[in-house]
Design an enzyme around this catalytic site. Structure first.
Site, PDB file in Angstrom:
ATOM      1  N   THR A 241       4.780  69.902  13.494  1.00 30.37           N
ATOM      2  CA  THR A 241       4.423  68.938  14.544  1.00 30.37           C
ATOM      3  C   THR A 241       2.919  68.845  14.778  1.00 30.37           C
ATOM      4  O   THR A 241       2.396  67.761  15.019  1.00 30.37           O
ATOM      5  CB  THR A 241       5.123  69.334  15.864  1.00 30.37           C
ATOM      6  OG1 THR A 241       6.524  69.206  15.663  1.00 30.37           O
ATOM      7  CG2 THR A 241       4.703  68.449  17.013  1.00 30.37           C
TER       8      THR A 241
ATOM      9  N   ASP B 240       7.909  69.093   7.168  1.00 24.92           N
ATOM     10  CA  ASP B 240       8.529  69.475   8.427  1.00 24.92           C
ATOM     11  C   ASP B 240       9.132  70.840   8.115  1.00 24.92           C
ATOM     12  O   ASP B 240       9.806  71.003   7.093  1.00 24.92           O
ATOM     13  CB  ASP B 240       9.635  68.471   8.787  1.00 24.92           C
ATOM     14  CG  ASP B 240      10.280  68.772  10.136  1.00 24.92           C
ATOM     15  OD1 ASP B 240      10.722  69.923  10.327  1.00 24.92           O
ATOM     16  OD2 ASP B 240      10.347  67.868  10.979  1.00 24.92           O
ATOM     17  N   SER B 241       8.911  71.825   8.946  1.00 21.44           N
ATOM     18  CA  SER B 241       9.321  73.186   8.569  1.00 21.44           C
ATOM     19  C   SER B 241      10.827  73.353   8.488  1.00 21.44           C
ATOM     20  O   SER B 241      11.314  74.391   8.033  1.00 21.44           O
ATOM     21  CB  SER B 241       8.700  74.218   9.506  1.00 21.44           C
ATOM     22  OG  SER B 241       9.399  74.305  10.721  1.00 21.44           O
TER      23      SER B 241
ATOM     24  N   GLN C  99      24.491  88.784  18.011  1.00 24.07           N
ATOM     25  CA  GLN C  99      24.217  87.406  18.451  1.00 24.07           C
ATOM     26  C   GLN C  99      23.387  87.408  19.743  1.00 24.07           C
ATOM     27  O   GLN C  99      22.867  86.371  20.134  1.00 24.07           O
ATOM     28  CB  GLN C  99      25.536  86.658  18.697  1.00 24.07           C
ATOM     29  CG  GLN C  99      26.309  86.383  17.436  1.00 24.07           C
ATOM     30  CD  GLN C  99      27.678  85.764  17.693  1.00 24.07           C
ATOM     31  OE1 GLN C  99      27.905  85.137  18.718  1.00 24.07           O
ATOM     32  NE2 GLN C  99      28.585  85.957  16.760  1.00 24.07           N
ATOM     33  N   CYS C 100      23.334  88.568  20.400  1.00 24.06           N
ATOM     34  CA  CYS C 100      22.568  88.631  21.662  1.00 24.06           C
ATOM     35  C   CYS C 100      21.074  88.596  21.376  1.00 24.06           C
ATOM     36  O   CYS C 100      20.596  89.222  20.429  1.00 24.06           O
ATOM     37  CB  CYS C 100      22.873  89.912  22.425  1.00 24.06           C
ATOM     38  SG  CYS C 100      24.560  89.987  22.990  1.00 24.06           S
TER      39      CYS C 100
ATOM     40  N   THR D  79       7.261  74.645  14.236  1.00 28.23           N
ATOM     41  CA  THR D  79       7.837  75.692  15.086  1.00 28.23           C
ATOM     42  C   THR D  79       9.277  76.032  14.708  1.00 28.23           C
ATOM     43  O   THR D  79       9.739  77.138  14.981  1.00 28.23           O
ATOM     44  CB  THR D  79       7.792  75.276  16.572  1.00 28.23           C
ATOM     45  OG1 THR D  79       8.536  74.063  16.738  1.00 28.23           O
ATOM     46  CG2 THR D  79       6.371  75.087  17.052  1.00 28.23           C
ATOM     47  N   ASP D  80       9.995  75.080  14.077  1.00 31.68           N
ATOM     48  CA  ASP D  80      11.425  75.308  13.823  1.00 31.68           C
ATOM     49  C   ASP D  80      11.693  76.571  13.013  1.00 31.68           C
ATOM     50  O   ASP D  80      12.642  77.310  13.300  1.00 31.68           O
ATOM     51  CB  ASP D  80      12.044  74.097  13.098  1.00 31.68           C
ATOM     52  CG  ASP D  80      12.156  72.876  14.004  1.00 31.68           C
ATOM     53  OD1 ASP D  80      11.996  73.022  15.234  1.00 31.68           O
ATOM     54  OD2 ASP D  80      12.412  71.772  13.485  1.00 31.68           O
TER      55      ASP D  80
HETATM   56  N1  ASP Z   1      10.354  69.907  13.210  1.00 29.01           N
HETATM   57  C1  ASP Z   1       9.037  70.469  13.472  1.00 29.01           C
HETATM   58  C2  ASP Z   1       8.751  71.507  12.405  1.00 29.01           C
HETATM   59  O1  ASP Z   1       9.245  72.594  12.516  1.00 29.01           O
HETATM   60  C3  ASP Z   1       8.978  71.054  14.849  1.00 29.01           C
HETATM   61  C4  ASP Z   1       7.638  71.621  15.242  1.00 29.01           C
HETATM   62  O2  ASP Z   1       6.728  71.820  14.455  1.00 29.01           O
HETATM   63  O3  ASP Z   1       7.459  71.914  16.441  1.00 29.01           O
HETATM   64  O4  ASP Z   1       8.064  71.233  11.464  1.00 29.01           O
END
Ligand code: ASP
Length: 342
Positions: free
Chosen positions: A13, A57-58, A278-279, A89-90
């Site tokens: 992003t 996009d990650s 899973q916690c 971030t993903d």
């Molecule tokens: N879909 C984006 C990614 O992971 C989300 C982000 O970067 O916040 O590339």
């Protein structure tokens, strides 16, 4: 090279622009950073942006990208004082974990960051995160591969993305922060990995072989699921390890003979099986309950309080180093880079 810091831009992003299909990565980031950050750059270390190709996009990350990223770091390691990896971030937690296993305790700072709103858009968190990363990049030695995000410095292999809507998108549920950036910058060096003093230390020694896509499978335990979902893994020879995302302290439905038989057969076929909770917080105490102790008898390895991302990357890394089934059984409990709590 005259710049102090190399910014490796993978996509995400932070560098995205609006397209007809939604946000997508775009090149030309160095100019966009200079435009967005303007005068504030005067007080920050000098940097150069290296754009990886293709920018992604990650959500499209694969283990191959980690091999490529490591290669990029090793090629430029001597030329810069520190490194910033700009990443979506993903899957930030996976890449941060993979790098942490490959690099161990770093002699130069390797900081990851990204943003929830693209650089240059209204209310973007990109400049704050980038400024924070740049101001830390040549600062105190940060031995951990770390994430700088929303005023927090975090051990890379402990992070999890916990919000798609807040700027405060990451947490390290089972480890303390390595630093906090508010009006003052407060770092906690005692929480960082111990520094390796050996003069012959090779930062890239730990990287051996390549990460193989498809080597690690993840199964989430539910109250019921079609058995074809997991049975097919037995025949898949590229799948060499399986992570079970279990309930609570590491419990599974032990009244399901077909599932127990599946685990026994996976181990019989020399696929390492790992038990992760899973916690979000607390981790596995395999054997606290009878529904978990059944896994001890099946030679399932406890993932303790590791994140899924760290366990996934640890298995990939050990496999990439050429470890056998038994080698991984023996080495699983080594705490290589603070990935679990002793
Ligand atoms: N879909 C984006 C990614 O992971 C989300 C982000 O970067 O916040 O590339």
């Amino acid at each position: 090279m005259s710049a102090q810091i190399l910014i490796i831009y993978t996509g995400g992003t932070i560098g995205m622009v609006q397209t007809e299909k939604g946000l997508a990565p775009a090149s030309g980031l160095q100019e966009r950073i200079e435009k967005a950050m303007g005068e504030s750059l005067v007080t920050l270390p000098s940097f150069e942006v290296l754009e990886l190709s293709p920018l992604i996009d990650s959500a499209n990350i694969t283990p191959d990208h980690w091999t490529k990223l490591m290669h990029t770091l090793s090629t430029h390691w001597q030329e810069y004082e520190g490194f910033i990896v700009l990443h979506g971030t993903d899957t930030m937690a996976y890449t941060a974990s993979a790098l942490s296993f490959m690099l161990g305790a770093c002699r130069k700072n390797v900081l990851l960051t990204g943003s929830q709103i693209p650089l240059g858009m209204n209310r973007s968190d990109a400049t704050d995160n980038l400024q924070a990363a740049l101001s830390l990049a040549t600062y105190h030695r940060i031995t951990d591969v770390s994430l700088v995000f929303d005023g927090k410095l975090m051990r890379g292999n402990r992070i999890q993305k916990i919000s798609s809507g807040r700027f405060d998108a990451f947490q390290t549920p089972n480890y303390d922060l390595l630093g906090e950036l508010s009006i003052n910058v407060q770092l906690y060096p005692k929480r960082m990995l111990p520094f390796v003093k050996n003069a012959h230390y090779n930062q890239f020694e730990k990287q051996m072989g390549c990460f193989n896509a498809g080597a690690v499978a993840v199964l989430i335990i539910h109250p019921s699921q079609p058995s074809t979902l997991y049975q097919s893994l037995l025949e898949d020879e590229s799948c060499q390890a399986i992570i079970l995302l279990t309930y609570g302290a590491g419990n599974i439905p032990d009244q399901m003979p077909s599932f127990l038989a599946f685990i026994a057969e996976a181990v019989n076929r020399k696929k390492n099986v790992v038990n992760l909770s899973q916690c979000l917080h607390g981790g596995v105490t395999q054997g606290a309950y009878a529904t978990g102790s059944v896994l001890n008898a099946l030679h399932v390895m406890s993932g303790k309080d590791m994140t899924l991302e760290a366990a996934f990357c640890k298995l990939h890394w050990l496999l990439a180093k050429g470890e056998t089934y038994q080698g991984i059984q023996d080495k699983w409990s080594i705490n290589y880079c603070g990935e679990f709590t002793e």
